[in-house]
Design a protein around this motif. Structure first.
Motif: not given
Ligand SMILES: [Zn+2]
Ligand SMILES: [Zn+2]
Length: 54
Positions: A5, A34, A37
């Motif tokens: 990520c 991800c 996030c």
């Molecule tokens: Zn992330």
């Protein structure tokens, strides 16, 4: 090579709803985000051109 990520540097586990897209700044690097996030709308920074985005 595992996908990481771009925001939190954690490995993207298979089966999670991560997204990848080309950096809007340089359109060369793939940005990975991800699920975590995405939910938090964490910012990412392109390691190549420095573009930041939510
Ligand atoms: Zn992330
Ligand atoms: Zn870039």
């Amino acid at each position: 090579m595992a996908n990481v990520c771009t925001s939190c540097n954690r490995e993207i586990a298979q089966g999670t709803r991560a997204v990848k897209f080309l950096c809007p700044g340089c359109t060369e690097l793939e940005i990975w985000r991800c699920e975590h996030c995405r939910k938090l709308s964490n910012v990412y920074v392109c390691p190549k051109c420095g573009y930041t985005g939510p």
